[in-house]
Scaffold this active site. Structure first.
Site, PDB file in Angstrom:
ATOM      1  CG  ASP A   9      39.925  46.055  36.184  1.00  0.00           C
ATOM      2  OD1 ASP A   9      39.373  45.119  36.501  1.00  0.00           O
ATOM      3  OD2 ASP A   9      40.995  46.400  36.588  1.00  0.00           O
ATOM      4  CG  ASP A 109      41.301  48.012  39.694  1.00  0.00           C
ATOM      5  OD1 ASP A 109      40.426  47.436  40.188  1.00  0.00           O
ATOM      6  OD2 ASP A 109      42.120  47.074  38.996  1.00  0.00           O
ATOM      7  CD  GLU A 110      36.622  44.708  39.785  1.00  0.00           C
ATOM      8  OE1 GLU A 110      36.543  44.000  38.684  1.00  0.00           O
ATOM      9  OE2 GLU A 110      37.927  44.761  39.942  1.00  0.00           O
TER      10      GLU A 110
HETATM   11  N1  DCP Z   1      46.659  43.581  45.093  1.00  0.00           N
HETATM   12  C1  DCP Z   1      46.752  42.551  45.406  1.00  0.00           C
HETATM   13  N2  DCP Z   1      47.046  41.754  45.496  1.00  0.00           N
HETATM   14  C2  DCP Z   1      46.557  41.017  45.362  1.00  0.00           C
HETATM   15  C3  DCP Z   1      45.040  41.201  43.742  1.00  0.00           C
HETATM   16  C4  DCP Z   1      45.308  42.619  43.635  1.00  0.00           C
HETATM   17  O1  DCP Z   1      47.125  44.195  46.397  1.00  0.00           O
HETATM   18  N3  DCP Z   1      46.001  39.149  44.829  1.00  0.00           N
HETATM   19  C5  DCP Z   1      45.689  44.452  44.411  1.00  0.00           C
HETATM   20  C6  DCP Z   1      46.817  45.258  43.165  1.00  0.00           C
HETATM   21  C7  DCP Z   1      46.202  45.816  41.746  1.00  0.00           C
HETATM   22  C8  DCP Z   1      44.445  46.043  42.419  1.00  0.00           C
HETATM   23  O2  DCP Z   1      44.970  45.604  43.950  1.00  0.00           O
HETATM   24  O3  DCP Z   1      46.502  46.713  41.289  1.00  0.00           O
HETATM   25  C9  DCP Z   1      43.465  45.362  41.034  1.00  0.00           C
HETATM   26  O4  DCP Z   1      43.409  44.117  41.350  1.00  0.00           O
HETATM   27  P1  DCP Z   1      42.948  43.506  39.660  1.00  0.00           P
HETATM   28  O5  DCP Z   1      42.610  42.185  39.849  1.00  0.00           O
HETATM   29  O6  DCP Z   1      42.330  44.669  38.540  1.00  0.00           O
HETATM   30  O7  DCP Z   1      44.911  43.648  39.270  1.00  0.00           O
HETATM   31  P2  DCP Z   1      45.841  44.759  38.474  1.00  0.00           P
HETATM   32  O8  DCP Z   1      44.472  46.037  38.484  1.00  0.00           O
HETATM   33  O9  DCP Z   1      46.861  44.924  39.552  1.00  0.00           O
HETATM   34  O10 DCP Z   1      46.446  44.155  36.924  1.00  0.00           O
HETATM   35  P3  DCP Z   1      44.978  43.759  35.704  1.00  0.00           P
HETATM   36  O11 DCP Z   1      45.318  45.086  34.349  1.00  0.00           O
HETATM   37  O12 DCP Z   1      45.294  43.022  35.353  1.00  0.00           O
HETATM   38  O13 DCP Z   1      43.666  44.769  36.002  1.00  0.00           O
HETATM   39 CA    CA Z   2      42.483  46.214  37.655  1.00  0.00          CA
HETATM   40 CA    CA Z   3      40.042  44.567  39.302  1.00  0.00          CA
END
Ligand code: DCP
Ligand code: CA
Ligand code: CA
Length: 366
Positions: A9, A109-110
């Protein structure tokens, strides 16, 4: 053989991509936002970097609230550019595919991956592979990610979640249970608030409680399938395989209109970027479509659609640009109400015949 399953991730993905593009953002709170366009401030936070999270900013928070929390801390408020993140994601997934036995992307992203064959079930080798994967992503994209390794998808996903950010957690099979049992059962993939409160009624709080629960009681409460999954998940013996490269079945794009309207041309004009996005997805995956759908979401949030189907596969922008306003014209006459959001969807995907030449054209370097 014991399986070696991984989960990767990317850390604070959209915000980290922005930091890589503009290194002057590093160290500042960065908030990536989806502006609805209604007023200057309206919209929500898509994601935030760890500096911004330190001030309580998180995904889904209204932009105005996030700005308030970051007042005086020099925040960078950036408009979400989905296309840009898709491109980075695509490059990373392609690279990962070469580094693992099989890769199952589960989001932008995963992904889950399998290393059973290449490691022969050796968790020391698995750790080395995971380290190389992290280094490869850093080297090619300058991005940090978190990786978890274990004997099942549930273990791998938990391990990557718990190692965030920039971490690596390897759970050898013989330690799976001691890793899982102390955790709150709500941490298990598939256990939401509703399932959790039902579990609490059965006296289950931790994963260990769940593993010791009466199987027939669980099946009675949750059904055979989900009850069985919960028990397996609790012991890290869930058997779901890594399924490589799921084929896309549709591409779509929905936008919030600048104002509520039923004017087909006004709608189509605001969807023109969405149409280009959909066409870009077709081109980059070598697909054409047979069915195109105009999606209108009314102010009461109900969804209305109008569809057109072609005899043969279509993949060009001109046809999409002709079809969309015509479909919205029909749709708004049939519905007789204003749309709040509007979208375009193509489905019935098939491989474009000249796929090879097309991808060569798009990626001449390969
Ligand atoms: N995303 C979004 N709205 C949300 C959750 C996520 O637009 N409610 C988008 C933005 C994030 C991407 O999806 O960058 C990936 O979601 P993740 O849940 O993996 O969150 P992040 O990568 O941002 O943070 P982390 O470091 O906790 O994985
Ligand atoms: Ca992420
Ligand atoms: Ca993710």
């Amino acid at each position: 053989m014991t399986r070696v399953i991984g989960h990767i991730d990317l850390d604070y993905f959209y915000a980290q991509v922005e930091e890589v593009e503009d290194p002057s953002l590093k160290g500042r709170p960065v908030v990536v936002c989806v502006f609805s366009g209604r007023t200057e401030e309206s919209g929500v936070v898509s994601t935030a970097n760890y500096e911004a999270r330190g001030f309580g900013v998180h995904s889904g928070m209204p932009i105005a609230q996030a700005k308030k929390r970051l007042e005086g801390h020099d925040p960078a408020v950036i408009r979400m550019d989905h296309e840009k993140y898709e491109v980075v994601s695509g490059r990373i997934m392609e690279e990962l595919e070469r580094l693992v036995d099989s890769l199952e992307p589960t989001g932008i992203d995963e992904a889950f991956f399998d290393l059973t064959g290449s490691t022969g079930g050796d968790y020391g080798k698995a750790r080395k592979s995971a380290e190389s994967i992290k280094e490869a992503v850093m080297k090619s994209e300058r991005l940090t990610c978190s990786v978890g390794i274990g004997r099942s998808k549930v273990v791998a996903k938990l391990a990557s979640d718990m190692s965030k950010p920039a971490g690596l957690m390897v759970i050898p099979p013989e330690t799976a249970e001691s890793f899982l049992y102390p955790l709150d059962a709500s941490k298990l993939y598939g256990v939401g608030p509703k399932t959790m409160s039902a579990l609490e009624e059965l006296g289950v709080r931790t994963v260990g409680d769940l593993a010791k629960a009466d199987p027939s009681e669980l099946e009675g409460r949750f059904g055979r399938k989900f009850g069985g999954y919960l028990l397996a998940a609790a012991t890290g013996t869930d058997s779901d395989p890594v399924v490589a490269g799921l084929e896309p079945t549709q591409f779509s794009r929905i936008v919030t209109l600048r104002r509520d309207t039923r004017d087909a041309h006004e709608v189509a004009e605001q969807l023109s970027e969405g149409m280009r996005y959909v066409q870009g997805k077709l081109a980059s995956t070598g697909k054409s479509f047979k069915t195109i759908t105009a999606v209108g979401i009314l102010t009461d949030l109900s969804t209305k659609t109008k569809t057109k189907t072609f005899e043969t596969g279509v993949s060009d922008l001109v046809t999409i640009r002709d079809a969309v306003p015509a479909l919205f014209d029909e749709l708004s006459r049939a519905v007789g109400k204003d749309f709040r959001r509007a979208g375009v969807r193509v489905s019935g995907l098939e491989d474009t015949e000249d796929q090879t030449s097309l991808s060569e054209f798009l990626h001449p370097a390969r």
